[in-house]
Design a protein around this motif. Structure first.
Motif, PDB file in Angstrom:
ATOM      1  N   SER A   1     -24.451   6.288 -33.043  1.00  0.00           N
ATOM      2  CA  SER A   1     -25.006   7.546 -33.545  1.00  0.00           C
ATOM      3  C   SER A   1     -24.875   7.661 -35.055  1.00  0.00           C
ATOM      4  O   SER A   1     -24.073   6.966 -35.695  1.00  0.00           O
ATOM      5  N   GLU A   2     -25.660   8.575 -35.612  1.00  0.00           N
ATOM      6  CA  GLU A   2     -25.520   8.899 -37.027  1.00  0.00           C
ATOM      7  C   GLU A   2     -24.177   9.572 -37.295  1.00  0.00           C
ATOM      8  O   GLU A   2     -23.662   9.514 -38.414  1.00  0.00           O
ATOM      9  N   PHE A   3     -23.623  10.224 -36.280  1.00  0.00           N
ATOM     10  CA  PHE A   3     -22.327  10.887 -36.459  1.00  0.00           C
ATOM     11  C   PHE A   3     -21.256   9.865 -36.824  1.00  0.00           C
ATOM     12  O   PHE A   3     -20.445  10.096 -37.725  1.00  0.00           O
TER      13      PHE A   3
ATOM     14  N   LEU B   1     -21.815   6.949 -38.159  1.00  0.00           N
ATOM     15  CA  LEU B   1     -22.164   6.417 -39.478  1.00  0.00           C
ATOM     16  C   LEU B   1     -21.688   7.341 -40.592  1.00  0.00           C
ATOM     17  O   LEU B   1     -21.239   6.889 -41.655  1.00  0.00           O
ATOM     18  N   ARG B   2     -21.746   8.659 -40.337  1.00  0.00           N
ATOM     19  CA  ARG B   2     -21.337   9.638 -41.348  1.00  0.00           C
ATOM     20  C   ARG B   2     -19.851   9.991 -41.253  1.00  0.00           C
ATOM     21  O   ARG B   2     -19.361  10.816 -42.032  1.00  0.00           O
ATOM     22  N   GLY B   3     -19.149   9.406 -40.273  1.00  0.00           N
ATOM     23  CA  GLY B   3     -17.741   9.710 -40.107  1.00  0.00           C
ATOM     24  C   GLY B   3     -17.476  11.086 -39.552  1.00  0.00           C
ATOM     25  O   GLY B   3     -16.427  11.682 -39.814  1.00  0.00           O
ATOM     26  N   GLU B   4     -18.406  11.631 -38.760  1.00  0.00           N
ATOM     27  CA  GLU B   4     -18.283  12.968 -38.199  1.00  0.00           C
ATOM     28  C   GLU B   4     -17.856  12.905 -36.733  1.00  0.00           C
ATOM     29  O   GLU B   4     -18.250  11.983 -36.012  1.00  0.00           O
TER      30      GLU B   4
ATOM     31  N   ASN C   1     -21.943  18.593 -33.145  1.00  0.00           N
ATOM     32  CA  ASN C   1     -22.729  17.416 -32.780  1.00  0.00           C
ATOM     33  C   ASN C   1     -22.514  17.106 -31.300  1.00  0.00           C
ATOM     34  O   ASN C   1     -21.408  17.253 -30.787  1.00  0.00           O
TER      35      ASN C   1
ATOM     36  N   GLN D   1     -26.778  18.994 -33.909  1.00  0.00           N
ATOM     37  CA  GLN D   1     -27.620  17.796 -33.836  1.00  0.00           C
ATOM     38  C   GLN D   1     -27.249  17.051 -32.557  1.00  0.00           C
ATOM     39  O   GLN D   1     -26.089  17.074 -32.134  1.00  0.00           O
TER      40      GLN D   1
ATOM     41  N   TRP E   1     -27.714  13.411 -30.087  1.00  0.00           N
ATOM     42  CA  TRP E   1     -28.049  11.985 -30.042  1.00  0.00           C
ATOM     43  C   TRP E   1     -28.012  11.486 -28.610  1.00  0.00           C
ATOM     44  O   TRP E   1     -27.029  11.682 -27.888  1.00  0.00           O
TER      45      TRP E   1
ATOM     46  N   ALA F   1     -18.756   2.370 -36.608  1.00  0.00           N
ATOM     47  CA  ALA F   1     -20.174   2.723 -36.592  1.00  0.00           C
ATOM     48  C   ALA F   1     -20.941   1.409 -36.527  1.00  0.00           C
ATOM     49  O   ALA F   1     -20.905   0.604 -37.457  1.00  0.00           O
TER      50      ALA F   1
END
Length: 573
Positions: free
Chosen positions: A136-138, A140-143, A314, A339, A341, A369
């Protein structure tokens, strides 16, 4: 650091991660026209899969085998060059003996060509959680993110995943396994059975039912009946039936537990109670869909708010139920979701990826990630000879668009590596013009599918908002979109019975070749949309080569890697 994940049971697959990069995920059903849901029935296939990508067995630092049905452990049957192997693996989900998703549940060895290799195994749920979050983008963004998992033999379970602190287990939302949706189809509608199976013996019903419910409308009376029967059978503390279910079924897998007979009793009771309403089976199934969706949203909303607060948060969704595009859209619309995913492999097709990620976490103690792409499945097998009765000629994407436009006939399009997951996203597809309503009927006839099955649209991402509502980017066909009124007469072949569509958006970054075909087709027709359905034998995975598509013979044109094969005597337009 190189880790390899193995999913040995249905939706069998091999996945390899090299330094946080997903190199491959090869599903067995996509090799040599194998049946859908194929297992890894012999481990001798693993070295040959790795070799295609330039890896050897000895290159792998950690082997992880996905868990399976069971509370303490699971058992998986496979073989090594025909020599039977029974491997002990992790259980279906966390339990008192396997409380932690991140740490292995069991360890052991397996053999390939008689050579022993050590492996670890986690819960089956862990593979879903990690394959979803780490792509997920999460991540990748460290969220952090919530991960909801609702798989076939599991109750819907909620997890909190934080890249720094790991995974927290929030428990189940309600005691219905993921097979509930498909089981309804064995009690109502065209798939109804007079004698019910004690196990799950048909994995194709859920997708068909998702299409079939468009023939009906939810009935308030039926939904209220479903709520009442659900409470009495599963959550009424004063009910002996609910107490017995709680003692015998915990969501540890439908093969391990007697979870299916109670479901059959549930729907049998529903049938008896809705009979006086004189509603159609189509309306009952539409009501089942509505009931399960409302229950899922309500319980998720309550769980998240009581656990972590009002958000917004998320959310990731995984497990076979995450292939339900209408549920996905409803979840995404919840006010507390910032958001959402869903990966293109939310079902067990992604379990090998999750297993490989778990091997990496075991060595690095962090949640990675992943670097990945949708097209990391098997490569096309070369077609070296043109079969008798067919001709072959070079054909560019622009020329293919012209063929699609001028001929009005479908074309099998095969290029690059296969898609990850169960949906054809243009690498193993049948493409066709969407401007004639008869094309949907034609494609369903070609594929031997029921008349009510929809055909998906594939559309340039920048044009999608004008044509679809919401028309937001959806490169993996995982959400519900309505066809806007001004376009319903222009692309009738991709509009479902309820006016919606399972849209796939395409950008040059997603698939440059598909984007070129759609762009050229729009120049010719004024329409940036084509039909897209999977190219496969009925009951099998995607075609592994152009030769298979030509031998199938249901369409007159097959395009593969810049070559158009066309059956002699049929003009290309």
């Amino acid at each position: 650091m190189i880790t390899c994940g193995l999913k040995l049971t249905h939706d069998g697959a091999v996945a390899l991660v090299d330094d946080r990069r997903l190199v491959l995920s090869v599903e067995m059903e996509k090799l040599a026209n194998r049946p859908r849901y194929s297992t890894i029935d012999d481990l001798s296939i693993v070295p040959s899969i790795l070799a295609e990508y330039g890896y050897r067995m000895d290159d792998v630092d950690a082997w992880v085998i996905d868990g399976w049905d069971g509370e303490k452990t699971g058992v998986v049957e496979t073989a090594d060059r025909g020599q039977s192997l029974d491997l002990i693996v992790g259980p279906y989900r966390e339990s008192r003996t396997s409380p932690d998703l991140i740490n292995p549940s069991v360890s052991g060895t397996f053999t390939v060509d008689g050579i022993r290799y050590p492996y670890t195994s986690h819960t089956h749920a862990a593979g879903h959680v990690l394959s979803t979050y780490c792509t997920s983008e999460f991540a990748l963004r460290g969220e952090p993110a919530f991960v909801l998992v609702w798989d076939g033999g599991m109750f819907p379970r909620l997890y909190w995943v934080h890249p720094d602190t790991g995974v927290e287990n929030g428990g189940s939302l309600f005691p219905l396994i993921g097979h509930t949706y498909a089981t309804a189809g064995h009690h109502f509608g065209p798939f109804r059975r007079d004698r019910q199976s004690a196990n799950v013996d048909d994995l194709s019903v859920a997708g068909k039912m998702m299409a079939y419910i468009a023939l009906g409308k939810p009935s308030e009376a039926v939904v209220e009946t479903l709520k009442s029967v659900f409470h009495d059978h599963y959550e009424n503390e004063a009910s002996p039936r609910a107490a017995a279910h709680a003692q015998t079924v915990g969501g540890f897998g439908s093969l391990f537990e007697p979870s299916m007979p109670p479901l059959h009793e549930f729907f049998k009771t529903v049938r008896e109670q809705v009979r006086p309403f004189a509603v159609s089976d189509e309306d009952v199934l539409a009501s089942v869909h509505e009931f399960l969706q409302e229950l899922l949203l309500e319980r998720l909303n309550v769980k998240i708010r009581s656990w972590k607060g009002d958000g917004p948060w998320n959310l990731c969704f995984a497990g076979g139920c995450a292939l339900n595009i209408k549920w996905n859209s409803a979840l995404r619309a919840l006010p507390l979701i910032r958001q959402m995913w869903v990966p293109p492999f939310p079902n067990d097709a992604g379990s090998a990826i999750g297993a490989a990620v778990l091997g990496l976490i075991g060595r690095t103690s962090s949640l990675p990630a992943l670097q990945w792409h949708t097209r990391l499945g098997p490569a096309l097998f070369p077609t070296t000879e043109t079969p008798q009765g067919w001709t072959a000629s070079p054909c560019s994407p622009d020329e293919l668009a012209r063929v699609l436009h001028s001929s009005g006939q479908p074309v099998v399009v095969l290029h690059g590596r296969a898609e990850l997951g169960p949906r054809a996203l243009g690498g193993r597809s049948i493409l066709a013009a969407a401007t004639d309503a008869a094309m949907k009927e034609n494609l369903n006839r070609i594929k031997g599918r029921e008349y009510y099955r929809p055909v998906a649209p594939i559309c340039l991402v920048k044009e999608a908002p004008e044509i679809f509502d919401p028309g937001t980017p959806d490169p993996h066909m995982l959400y519900d979109h309505a066809v806007r009124p001004s376009w319903t007469s222009r692309i009738p072949a991709v509009m479902h019975l309820d006016g919606t569509a399972r849209l796939q958006t395409v950008s040059p970054d997603d698939d440059a070749l598909l984007a070129d075909i759609l762009t050229a087709y729009r120049r010719l027709s004024g329409v940036p949309v084509l039909c897209n359905t999977s190219a496969n034998l009925n009951g099998s995975g995607f075609f592994p080569d152009a030769a298979s598509a030509m031998a199938w013979g249901r369409v007159d044109r097959v395009w593969s890697e810049g070559v158009l094969y066309h059956r002699s005597g049929n003009a290309t337009g």
